[in-house]
Design an enzyme around this catalytic site. Structure first.
Site, short mmCIF file in Angstrom:
data_model
loop_
_atom_site.label_atom_id
_atom_site.label_comp_id
_atom_site.label_asym_id
_atom_site.label_seq_id
_atom_site.Cartn_x
_atom_site.Cartn_y
_atom_site.Cartn_z
N ASP A 31 0.79 -1.37 -0.06
CA ASP A 31 -0.04 -0.02 -0.04
C ASP A 31 0.79 1.23 0.12
O ASP A 31 2.13 1.25 0.42
CB ASP A 31 -0.91 0.00 1.36
CG ASP A 31 -2.02 0.77 1.00
OD1 ASP A 31 -2.37 1.33 -0.05
OD2 ASP A 31 -2.65 1.22 2.01
N ASN A 33 1.47 3.31 -2.90
CA ASN A 33 1.83 4.06 -3.99
C ASN A 33 1.58 5.50 -4.28
O ASN A 33 2.36 6.32 -4.48
CB ASN A 33 1.57 3.19 -5.30
CG ASN A 33 2.16 1.90 -5.02
OD1 ASN A 33 3.13 1.49 -4.34
ND2 ASN A 33 1.54 0.98 -5.90
N GLY A 34 0.29 5.70 -3.96
CA GLY A 34 -0.34 7.04 -4.31
C GLY A 34 0.20 8.17 -3.43
O GLY A 34 0.57 9.20 -4.01
N ARG A 35 0.32 7.79 -2.21
CA ARG A 35 0.98 8.73 -1.48
C ARG A 35 2.33 8.79 -1.27
O ARG A 35 2.92 10.18 -1.19
CB ARG A 35 0.63 8.25 0.13
CG ARG A 35 -0.74 8.50 0.80
CD ARG A 35 -1.12 7.74 1.97
NE ARG A 35 -1.38 6.40 1.54
CZ ARG A 35 -1.81 5.42 2.50
NH1 ARG A 35 -1.79 5.57 3.75
NH2 ARG A 35 -2.37 4.29 1.81
N GLU A 78 -12.10 -4.39 -4.67
CA GLU A 78 -12.61 -3.01 -4.39
C GLU A 78 -12.17 -2.00 -5.08
O GLU A 78 -12.70 -0.73 -5.14
CB GLU A 78 -12.49 -2.76 -2.64
CG GLU A 78 -13.58 -3.82 -1.97
CD GLU A 78 -13.17 -5.16 -1.92
OE1 GLU A 78 -12.10 -5.50 -1.64
OE2 GLU A 78 -14.07 -6.01 -1.92
N ASN A 79 -10.96 -2.22 -5.59
CA ASN A 79 -10.09 -1.25 -6.39
C ASN A 79 -10.74 -0.95 -7.51
O ASN A 79 -10.53 0.34 -8.36
CB ASN A 79 -8.62 -1.60 -6.50
CG ASN A 79 -7.73 -1.86 -5.55
OD1 ASN A 79 -6.84 -2.62 -5.16
ND2 ASN A 79 -8.08 -0.83 -4.45
N TRP A 80 -11.84 -1.43 -8.11
CA TRP A 80 -12.34 -1.18 -9.03
C TRP A 80 -13.24 0.07 -8.89
O TRP A 80 -13.68 0.91 -10.09
CB TRP A 80 -13.48 -2.26 -9.83
CG TRP A 80 -13.01 -3.52 -9.95
CD1 TRP A 80 -12.99 -4.86 -9.36
CD2 TRP A 80 -12.15 -4.00 -11.28
NE1 TRP A 80 -12.21 -5.71 -10.31
CE2 TRP A 80 -11.69 -5.22 -11.03
CE3 TRP A 80 -11.63 -3.03 -12.17
CZ2 TRP A 80 -11.10 -5.61 -12.21
CZ3 TRP A 80 -10.84 -3.64 -13.34
CH2 TRP A 80 -10.71 -4.81 -13.45
N GLU A 218 1.26 -13.54 11.96
CA GLU A 218 1.98 -12.30 12.59
C GLU A 218 1.78 -11.16 11.77
O GLU A 218 2.22 -11.12 10.56
CB GLU A 218 3.39 -12.79 12.83
CG GLU A 218 3.68 -13.80 13.86
CD GLU A 218 3.13 -13.49 15.31
OE1 GLU A 218 3.10 -12.53 15.85
OE2 GLU A 218 2.44 -14.60 15.96
C1 IPE Z 1 -5.39 -3.00 -0.45
O1 IPE Z 1 -4.85 -1.40 -0.51
C2 IPE Z 1 -5.29 -3.41 -1.75
C3 IPE Z 1 -4.04 -3.50 -2.41
C4 IPE Z 1 -2.97 -3.16 -1.86
C5 IPE Z 1 -3.91 -4.03 -3.70
P1 IPE Z 1 -6.01 -0.38 -0.48
O2 IPE Z 1 -5.57 0.96 -0.89
O3 IPE Z 1 -7.06 -0.59 -1.58
O4 IPE Z 1 -6.80 -0.34 0.66
P2 IPE Z 1 -7.80 0.59 1.57
O5 IPE Z 1 -8.71 1.13 0.58
O6 IPE Z 1 -6.76 1.77 2.04
O7 IPE Z 1 -8.29 -0.28 2.56
C1 IPE Z 2 -1.54 0.43 -3.31
O1 IPE Z 2 -1.30 1.84 -3.37
C2 IPE Z 2 -1.52 -0.18 -4.86
C3 IPE Z 2 -3.15 -0.63 -5.07
C4 IPE Z 2 -4.03 -0.60 -4.32
C5 IPE Z 2 -3.31 -0.91 -6.38
P1 IPE Z 2 -2.54 2.77 -3.31
O2 IPE Z 2 -2.74 3.15 -4.86
O3 IPE Z 2 -3.56 2.18 -2.77
O4 IPE Z 2 -1.82 4.03 -2.70
P2 IPE Z 2 -2.34 4.95 -1.66
O5 IPE Z 2 -2.92 4.15 -0.48
O6 IPE Z 2 -3.47 5.73 -2.30
O7 IPE Z 2 -1.29 5.79 -1.16
MG MG Z 3 -4.13 2.35 -0.57
#
Ligand code: IPE
Ligand code: IPE
Ligand code: MG
Length: 253
Positions: A31, A33-35, A78-80, A218
């Protein structure tokens, strides 16, 4: 075929790692990548691109350490909900990764598999994924498992439907359904449960990942974002893991 040389016990000890206390199966929620991108004024996709580099490093390091299974949460069901342009970019990145990584997967003798629903992933992505699965079928090294369009509740629904069908057809006696029956109907069939789950970027939640399989895993969470998670962070997680007292409901061993 050249394979990746593993660490010797002495090298592991130098890293502060006890070969007898390494997890057999590591699952990672990659998790942040966006931040990571936002904090540098970059578009989100740059975070995803950079995240692929971390995937490469961590896959190779886990194989070198002798980990048996590595499951990476790449895309959740849920990423859709994300904007279409991000989805398009994620899918093309995924396809590119699966194509480009094929030779590395062979070089490192990895067996490749996926968990999750196929629907929605697109024919081209699925074809490339299948090709990589087929290529690596006879490899005997670490199992690299990508969770693609994966959701744990959906996985349980699929399992219950298959089990119910078998009961209806008369091939399965409801009284004989036990934990092993359920595990055998999950996408992870044949894999041991994760011993360690790593989540990057600080959130203290599991986001619909491997709910059944994580029962006694763990947990290890770091504030580092996935694009900056490298060997050093992995070693830290493994050192912490080795210091845990896993009781499985029993008493201290
Ligand atoms: C969890 O990350 C899913 C993946 C890393 C693929 P999300 O960014 O989708 O999780 P939430 O929305 O913060 O719970
Ligand atoms: C994880 O990074 C990758 C996927 C869920 C595909 P994010 O895209 O969720 O990054 P944040 O959580 O918005 O920083
Ligand atoms: Mg995320």
């Amino acid at each position: 075929m050249t394979t990746v040389a593993g660490y010797s016990d002495a090298q592991l000890q130098e890293l502060g790692l006890d070969p007898a206390k390494l997890p057999q199966h590591i699952a990672v929620i990659m998790d942040g990548n966006g931040r990571w991108a936002r904090s540098r004024g970059l578009p989100r996709i740059e975070g995803h691109r950079r995240g692929v580099k971390s995937v490469r490093k961590i896959v190779e390091e886990c194989a070198r350490l002798g980990v048996g299974y590595l499951t990476l949460y790449c895309f959740s069901s849920e990423n859709w909900k994300r904007p279409q342009h991000e989805l398009n970019l994620l899918m093309s990145l995924l396809k590119q990764y699966v194509i480009e990584e094929r030779s590395e997967i062979m070089r490192q003798n990895l067996s490749f598999r996926t968990i999750g629903r196929k629907e929605g992933l697109g024919e081209e992505v699925l074809a490339e994924v299948q090709k990589t699965i087929d290529y690596s079928r006879d490899n005997t090294g670490m199992c690299l498992c990508l969770a693609l369009n994966y959701g744990s509740r959906g996985e349980l629904v699929d399992a219950v439907q298959t089990i119910a069908q078998k009961v209806q057809e008369g091939t399965l006696n409801p009284n004989e359904i036990d934990e092993a029956t359920i595990a055998d109907h999950l996408y992870t069939r044949g894999m041991p449960d994760p011993d360690l789950i790593v989540r990057t970027s600080g959130e203290m939640r599991v986001s619909n990942f491997l709910l059944w399989q994580l029962s006694y895993a763990e947990l290890w969470v770091t504030d580092k974002h996935w694009p900056e998670f490298r060997q050093e962070e992995l070693h830290q997680a493994l050192r912490d893991y080795a210091s845990r007292d896993r009781r499985f409901g029993g008493l201290k061993g």
